[in-house]
Design a protein around this motif. Structure first.
Motif, PDB file in Angstrom:
ATOM      1  N   MET A   1      58.897 -18.501  10.777  1.00 10.02           N
ATOM      2  CA  MET A   1      59.923 -18.489  11.798  1.00 10.02           C
ATOM      3  C   MET A   1      59.919 -17.196  12.617  1.00 10.02           C
ATOM      4  O   MET A   1      60.191 -17.226  13.799  1.00 10.02           O
ATOM      5  CB  MET A   1      61.308 -18.667  11.155  1.00 10.02           C
ATOM      6  N   VAL A   2      59.636 -16.086  12.010  1.00  6.97           N
ATOM      7  CA  VAL A   2      59.653 -14.808  12.711  1.00  6.97           C
ATOM      8  C   VAL A   2      58.536 -14.777  13.754  1.00  6.97           C
ATOM      9  O   VAL A   2      58.734 -14.298  14.867  1.00  6.97           O
ATOM     10  CB  VAL A   2      59.515 -13.638  11.709  1.00  6.97           C
ATOM     11  N   PHE A   3      57.384 -15.317  13.388  1.00  2.34           N
ATOM     12  CA  PHE A   3      56.251 -15.339  14.319  1.00  2.34           C
ATOM     13  C   PHE A   3      56.570 -16.197  15.544  1.00  2.34           C
ATOM     14  O   PHE A   3      56.265 -15.800  16.672  1.00  2.34           O
ATOM     15  CB  PHE A   3      55.008 -15.876  13.603  1.00  2.34           C
ATOM     16  N   GLU A   4      57.191 -17.348  15.333  1.00  3.80           N
ATOM     17  CA  GLU A   4      57.553 -18.221  16.452  1.00  3.80           C
ATOM     18  C   GLU A   4      58.563 -17.550  17.374  1.00  3.80           C
ATOM     19  O   GLU A   4      58.479 -17.684  18.600  1.00  3.80           O
ATOM     20  CB  GLU A   4      58.106 -19.541  15.925  1.00  3.80           C
ATOM     21  N   GLU A   5      59.504 -16.831  16.790  1.00  3.35           N
ATOM     22  CA  GLU A   5      60.495 -16.122  17.599  1.00  3.35           C
ATOM     23  C   GLU A   5      59.845 -14.998  18.396  1.00  3.35           C
ATOM     24  O   GLU A   5      60.201 -14.778  19.559  1.00  3.35           O
ATOM     25  CB  GLU A   5      61.595 -15.562  16.706  1.00  3.35           C
ATOM     26  N   ALA A   6      58.895 -14.317  17.792  1.00  2.00           N
ATOM     27  CA  ALA A   6      58.196 -13.240  18.503  1.00  2.00           C
ATOM     28  C   ALA A   6      57.384 -13.796  19.663  1.00  2.00           C
ATOM     29  O   ALA A   6      57.389 -13.229  20.766  1.00  2.00           O
ATOM     30  CB  ALA A   6      57.288 -12.477  17.539  1.00  2.00           C
ATOM     31  N   ILE A   7      56.689 -14.900  19.446  1.00  2.39           N
ATOM     32  CA  ILE A   7      55.917 -15.532  20.513  1.00  2.39           C
ATOM     33  C   ILE A   7      56.837 -16.020  21.624  1.00  2.39           C
ATOM     34  O   ILE A   7      56.541 -15.844  22.808  1.00  2.39           O
ATOM     35  CB  ILE A   7      55.061 -16.692  19.957  1.00  2.39           C
TER      36      ILE A   7
END
Length: 64
Positions: free
Chosen positions: A1-7
């Motif tokens: 989830m953190v990666f998707e939010e960063a992208i």
């Protein structure tokens, strides 16, 4: 989830529409200037010219 939010945050900031192409253009122009030695062998001059060219390619249409 953190990666998707960063992208998603990068997309919202326009990273893929302006910043990434600007960096790639600057790197390609710098490599061409270093390879051809048109302006000499000074990395400072080649870097400044490549930054200027990349800005004119991507910055001028935004300003007009």
């Amino acid at each position: 989830m953190v990666f998707e939010e960063a992208i998603q945050r990068l997309i919202d900031l326009g990273f893929y529409r302006f910043v990434l192409p600007f960096i790639i253009t600057c790197a390609v122009v710098y490599a061409l200037l270093r390879r051809t030695k048109v302006l000499g062998e000074s990395p400072l001059i080649n870097g400044l010219v490549s930054l200027s060219i990349a800005f004119f390619i991507f910055g001028v249409p935004v300003l007009l």
